[in-house]
Design a protein around this motif. Sequence first.
Motif, PDB file in Angstrom:
ATOM      1  N   LEU A   9       0.821  -1.209   0.000  1.00  0.00           N
ATOM      2  CA  LEU A   9       0.000   0.000   0.000  1.00  0.00           C
ATOM      3  C   LEU A   9       0.857   1.262   0.000  1.00  0.00           C
ATOM      4  O   LEU A   9       0.365   2.340  -0.352  1.00  0.00           O
ATOM      5  N   MET A  10       2.116   1.144   0.418  1.00  0.00           N
ATOM      6  CA  MET A  10       2.988   2.322   0.454  1.00  0.00           C
ATOM      7  C   MET A  10       3.668   2.594  -0.885  1.00  0.00           C
ATOM      8  O   MET A  10       4.346   3.600  -1.043  1.00  0.00           O
ATOM      9  N   VAL A  11       3.504   1.701  -1.842  1.00  0.00           N
ATOM     10  CA  VAL A  11       4.120   1.882  -3.159  1.00  0.00           C
ATOM     11  C   VAL A  11       3.221   2.786  -3.997  1.00  0.00           C
ATOM     12  O   VAL A  11       2.023   2.522  -4.130  1.00  0.00           O
ATOM     13  N   PRO A  12       3.749   3.859  -4.586  1.00  0.00           N
ATOM     14  CA  PRO A  12       2.918   4.738  -5.426  1.00  0.00           C
ATOM     15  C   PRO A  12       2.297   3.973  -6.591  1.00  0.00           C
ATOM     16  O   PRO A  12       2.981   3.162  -7.242  1.00  0.00           O
ATOM     17  N   PRO A  66     -12.442   1.307 -10.029  1.00  0.00           N
ATOM     18  CA  PRO A  66     -11.740   0.628 -11.108  1.00  0.00           C
ATOM     19  C   PRO A  66     -11.218   1.508 -12.221  1.00  0.00           C
ATOM     20  O   PRO A  66     -10.201   1.211 -12.815  1.00  0.00           O
ATOM     21  N   GLY A  67     -11.884   2.611 -12.517  1.00  0.00           N
ATOM     22  CA  GLY A  67     -11.408   3.453 -13.596  1.00  0.00           C
ATOM     23  C   GLY A  67     -10.392   4.482 -13.150  1.00  0.00           C
ATOM     24  O   GLY A  67      -9.918   5.271 -13.951  1.00  0.00           O
ATOM     25  N   THR A  68     -10.030   4.491 -11.859  1.00  0.00           N
ATOM     26  CA  THR A  68      -9.168   5.536 -11.351  1.00  0.00           C
ATOM     27  C   THR A  68      -7.746   5.074 -11.112  1.00  0.00           C
ATOM     28  O   THR A  68      -6.894   5.880 -10.796  1.00  0.00           O
ATOM     29  N   THR A  69      -7.460   3.793 -11.231  1.00  0.00           N
ATOM     30  CA  THR A  69      -6.113   3.314 -10.966  1.00  0.00           C
ATOM     31  C   THR A  69      -5.798   2.120 -11.833  1.00  0.00           C
ATOM     32  O   THR A  69      -6.693   1.373 -12.207  1.00  0.00           O
ATOM     33  N   CYS A  70      -4.534   1.958 -12.155  1.00  0.00           N
ATOM     34  CA  CYS A  70      -4.078   0.809 -12.934  1.00  0.00           C
ATOM     35  C   CYS A  70      -3.298  -0.165 -12.086  1.00  0.00           C
ATOM     36  O   CYS A  70      -2.756  -1.134 -12.589  1.00  0.00           O
ATOM     37  N   SER A  71      -3.193   0.123 -10.779  1.00  0.00           N
ATOM     38  CA  SER A  71      -2.334  -0.686  -9.942  1.00  0.00           C
ATOM     39  C   SER A  71      -3.029  -1.901  -9.391  1.00  0.00           C
ATOM     40  O   SER A  71      -2.379  -2.833  -8.911  1.00  0.00           O
ATOM     41  N   GLY A  72      -4.367  -1.911  -9.353  1.00  0.00           N
ATOM     42  CA  GLY A  72      -5.084  -3.023  -8.753  1.00  0.00           C
ATOM     43  C   GLY A  72      -4.963  -3.054  -7.260  1.00  0.00           C
ATOM     44  O   GLY A  72      -5.172  -4.076  -6.635  1.00  0.00           O
ATOM     45  N   ARG A  73      -4.670  -1.918  -6.629  1.00  0.00           N
ATOM     46  CA  ARG A  73      -4.469  -1.892  -5.187  1.00  0.00           C
ATOM     47  C   ARG A  73      -5.782  -1.701  -4.462  1.00  0.00           C
ATOM     48  O   ARG A  73      -6.653  -1.038  -4.810  1.00  0.00           O
TER      49      ARG A  73
END
Length: 212
Positions: free
Chosen positions: A115-118, A205-212
């Motif tokens: 979670l701390m990874v940008p 889902p549409g706001t991030t590509c990280s899957g976090r």
Amino acid sequence: MAESRAQGRMAGTHGTLILGAAVMVIPFAWQLLTSLKTLTNATRVPPTIAPDWRWSNYAQVFELLPFGDQFLNTAVVAAARTAGQLLFCSMAAYAFARLRFPGRGLLFGLFLSVLMVPPALFVIPQYEIMADLGWLNSLGAIIAPGLFSAFGVFLLRQFFLGLPGSWTRRPASTGPGRCASTGPSCCRWPSPACWRSASSWCWRPGTTCSGR
């Protein structure tokens, strides 16, 4: 006297709330007014407040963009990623909450360190993975990275820790094993944690590509 003071405090509270609500509404009102302007007036400096009442702008949006396809894709991606999060995160969360194994706390701490990874650092690696799989320009490339997240595991783990231990302690003679017997009781879809998690993942889902 006390009643008048209480009424004064209530009036002040309501006034503050109304002022705050008005400040929050201003950006939405400005967005609406700008959408009804011509391109010249929308980009003018200093800006103008009065709109040109060009309702045809909305018709042009639907003509220039495949809005129907975009809406359908968004619905499919949101539903698939939410279902995947609830399925996979609930299994991992149950393992961290109820199963006893060496190094569980250390592993969970390392797990949460993600979670701390940008999020931006995940973009290029995920792109390369999707390219290797041949999934570029497909819904699968958007759905797959969001099927699992550390945040979802943490949220559902806290929920499982709050459940009575009797829900997961069943004699082996009463039926199926641990995983099969605890599934119906612990992973109830209407549970508050699952609904809260689903609403969060459906929105993201549409706001991030990280899957976090």
